[in-house]
Design an enzyme around this catalytic site. Structure first.
Site, PDB file in Angstrom:
ATOM      1  N   ASP A   1       0.876  -1.176   0.000  1.00  0.00           N
ATOM      2  CA  ASP A   1       0.000   0.000   0.000  1.00  0.00           C
ATOM      3  C   ASP A   1       0.907   1.218   0.000  1.00  0.00           C
ATOM      4  OD1 ASP A   1      -2.952   0.495  -0.001  1.00  0.00           O
ATOM      5  OD2 ASP A   1      -2.293   1.987   1.461  1.00  0.00           O
TER       6      ASP A   1
ATOM      7  N   HIS B   1      10.534   4.222  -2.960  1.00  0.00           N
ATOM      8  CA  HIS B   1       9.897   3.746  -1.731  1.00  0.00           C
ATOM      9  C   HIS B   1       9.653   2.239  -1.795  1.00  0.00           C
ATOM     10  CE1 HIS B   1       7.158   4.682  -4.896  1.00  0.00           C
ATOM     11  NE2 HIS B   1       6.060   4.378  -4.231  1.00  0.00           N
TER      12      HIS B   1
HETATM   13  P1  ITT Z   1      -3.589  -2.316  -5.300  1.00  0.00           P
HETATM   14  O1  ITT Z   1      -4.372  -1.749  -4.129  1.00  0.00           O
HETATM   15  O2  ITT Z   1      -4.344  -3.340  -6.081  1.00  0.00           O
HETATM   16  O3  ITT Z   1      -2.215  -2.747  -4.894  1.00  0.00           O
HETATM   17  P2  ITT Z   1      -3.552   0.475  -6.159  1.00  0.00           P
HETATM   18  O4  ITT Z   1      -2.953   1.176  -7.335  1.00  0.00           O
HETATM   19  O5  ITT Z   1      -4.989   0.790  -5.824  1.00  0.00           O
HETATM   20  O6  ITT Z   1      -3.347  -1.107  -6.361  1.00  0.00           O
HETATM   21  P3  ITT Z   1      -2.754   1.687  -3.645  1.00  0.00           P
HETATM   22  O7  ITT Z   1      -4.098   1.608  -3.036  1.00  0.00           O
HETATM   23  O8  ITT Z   1      -1.558   1.323  -2.815  1.00  0.00           O
HETATM   24  O9  ITT Z   1      -2.632   0.744  -4.921  1.00  0.00           O
HETATM   25  O10 ITT Z   1      -2.559   3.151  -4.233  1.00  0.00           O
HETATM   26  C1  ITT Z   1      -1.324   3.512  -4.728  1.00  0.00           C
HETATM   27  C2  ITT Z   1      -1.418   4.837  -5.466  1.00  0.00           C
HETATM   28  O11 ITT Z   1      -0.343   5.675  -5.036  1.00  0.00           O
HETATM   29  C3  ITT Z   1      -1.204   4.618  -6.952  1.00  0.00           C
HETATM   30  O12 ITT Z   1      -2.438   4.431  -7.629  1.00  0.00           O
HETATM   31  C4  ITT Z   1      -0.497   5.913  -7.365  1.00  0.00           C
HETATM   32  O13 ITT Z   1      -1.451   6.924  -7.513  1.00  0.00           O
HETATM   33  C5  ITT Z   1       0.348   6.213  -6.124  1.00  0.00           C
HETATM   34  N1  ITT Z   1       1.669   5.554  -6.210  1.00  0.00           N
HETATM   35  C6  ITT Z   1       2.132   4.539  -5.427  1.00  0.00           C
HETATM   36  N2  ITT Z   1       3.362   4.165  -5.814  1.00  0.00           N
HETATM   37  C7  ITT Z   1       3.683   4.954  -6.855  1.00  0.00           C
HETATM   38  C8  ITT Z   1       4.810   5.046  -7.695  1.00  0.00           C
HETATM   39  O14 ITT Z   1       5.845   4.211  -7.573  1.00  0.00           O
HETATM   40  N3  ITT Z   1       4.817   5.968  -8.658  1.00  0.00           N
HETATM   41  C9  ITT Z   1       3.778   6.797  -8.817  1.00  0.00           C
HETATM   42  N4  ITT Z   1       2.666   6.773  -8.105  1.00  0.00           N
HETATM   43  C10 ITT Z   1       2.602   5.854  -7.110  1.00  0.00           C
END
Ligand code: ITT
Length: 210
Positions: A78, A187
């Site tokens: 997350d 990260h």
């Molecule tokens: P899952 O829950 O299925 O893993 P998700 O994309 O919904 O997929 P999150 O709830 O953890 O995952 O939300 C992560 C969001 O944070 C992602 O959609 C991006 O907007 C941002 N994010 C996270 N890591 C990132 C990265 O490496 N580069 C750019 N944006 C990132």
């Protein structure tokens, strides 16, 4: 962080994610020591609602929800962007900040709107990972990368907020830097390094995990 141990069969690792970008990065970072699959490879896996108010709570919901349905190691991620001038927003709501879940263009557009006229453009990506087995949390890990926000998108690599985020020590966004660079200092890379260390130290299933 390339895995070695090629004499051993790769260790299966199920990622509790439907975000193919995360899977690709994690697969590239882990190398050959792990056989990585994700929720998209398992249509029978449940949809997990992210009802937590912290990265750790949501990472737990995802890891445990999937681990109750499958054996072996399950790892969740997350993650999100925290912007100092916005009091830490979008944070855990990063993926739906623009109003439509997973719509990165809208998320970036809203972020740029919120940042108009703000001098402090410091920000960080944060990642929390939970490792689970047989429906039980084994450990959790975090990683962050500090940086600053651009005033317009730059580059077409990566995903999410990458076109707006320049990591400290660099002049280009994550979306314009080579994927190997992002995968060394992100990260996600930092959290994943700790996961791999942990798996090595606990000698999972008696095997060398790379
Ligand atoms: P899952 O829950 O299925 O893993 P998700 O994309 O919904 O997929 P999150 O709830 O953890 O995952 O939300 C992560 C969001 O944070 C992602 O959609 C991006 O907007 C941002 N994010 C996270 N890591 C990132 C990265 O490496 N580069 C750019 N944006 C990132």
């Amino acid at each position: 962080m390339q895995g070695g141990g090629l004499m051993q069969p790769p260790e299966p690792l199920v990622l509790a994610t439907r975000n193919a970008h995360k899977t690709r990065e994690i697969r590239d970072m882990l190398g050959a020591a792990f056989e990585v699959s994700d929720a998209n490879d398992h249509p029978d896996f449940p949809e997990i609602e992210e009802t937590g108010s912290t990265f750790l709570e949501n990472a737990r919901l995802k890891a445990l929800g999937i681990s109750r349905r499958t054996g072996g190691w399950v790892l969740s991620d997350d993650s999100g962007l925290e912007v100092d001038a916005l009091g830490g927003a979008p944070g855990v709501w990063s993926s739906s900040y623009g109003g439509v879940e997973g719509d990165h263009a809208r998320n970036n557009a809203r972020l740029l709107r919120e940042m108009v006229g703000r001098a402090d453009r410091s920000a960080r990506f944060r990642c929390t990972m939970v490792l689970a087995r047989d429906g039980v949390e084994t450990a959790n890990f975090t990683g962050t990368v500090e940086g600053r926000l651009l005033e317009e998108p730059e580059g077409d690599g990566g995903f999410g907020y990458d076109p707006l985020f320049v990591p400290d020590g660099y002049d280009s966004s994550f979306a314009s830097l080579p994927a190997e660079v992002k995968n060394r200092l992100s990260h996600r890379a930092r959290a994943l390094e700790r996961v791999v260390d942990y798996l090595r130290r606990t000698a999972v299933s008696g095997k060398d995990c790379g």
